[in-house]
Design an enzyme around this catalytic site. Structure first.
Site, PDB file in Angstrom:
ATOM      1  N   GLY A  59       0.774  -1.230   0.000  1.00 44.60           N
ATOM      2  CA  GLY A  59       0.000   0.000   0.000  1.00 44.60           C
ATOM      3  C   GLY A  59       0.807   1.282   0.000  1.00 44.60           C
ATOM      4  CB  CYS A  60       4.278   2.140   0.631  1.00 48.22           C
ATOM      5  SG  CYS A  60       4.088   1.818   2.387  1.00 48.22           S
ATOM      6  CB  SER A  61       3.283   5.914  -3.417  1.00 52.29           C
ATOM      7  OG  SER A  61       4.054   6.685  -2.529  1.00 52.29           O
TER       8      SER A  61
END
Length: 139
Positions: free
Chosen positions: A50-52
């Site tokens: 879920g991290c860019s």
């Protein structure tokens, strides 16, 4: 700044008096204080979802049972955010990590307004991973 600040409270106090550019720089500098994470530990299993940016968190246990997290990111600002999160839980006992109010500790930094949303969307996942790790070692 090459050494980590004494506490998150000290850092929040300093942060409060900085303008937006200096705040950004402070967080990036904080990322440089993280222990180096060996590339061998940067695997799919340690990748935070879920991290860019790519973010890896690897928990280790010190001889006395306290948790020490190794972490890294391919983005300087994200690495700084990780360092900020870890400042609240690093080298603490699993029960202290599990009960730490990480969100409250991060509140003075107002990250949602300081950074773009794609930079902050992974923070809850990072916090969840840290809490799951603490629960695993606590049990």
């Amino acid at each position: 700044m090459t050494s980590a600040p004494a506490s998150i409270a000290d850092l929040a106090e300093e942060y409060e008096f900085l303008d937006a550019d200096d705040r950004y720089r402070l967080i990036i500098d904080l990322g440089r204080t993280l222990d180096p994470m060996p590339d061998a530990l940067k695997t799919d299993a340690t990748l935070v979802r879920g991290c860019s940016a790519s973010v890896w968190v690897y928990p280790t246990r010190l001889d006395d049972g306290r948790l020490h997290f190794l972490a890294d990111s391919n983005a300087a600002i994200t690495k700084g955010i990780i360092a900020l999160v870890l400042l609240t839980v690093q080298d603490k006992a699993p029960d202290a990590v599990a009960s730490a109010d990480i969100e409250a500790a991060l509140a003075p930094f107002d990250l949602k307004n300081q950074l773009s949303s794609n930079r902050t969307q992974g923070i809850p996942n990072m916090i969840a991973l840290i809490r799951e790790t603490a629960a695993r070692y606590n049990g």
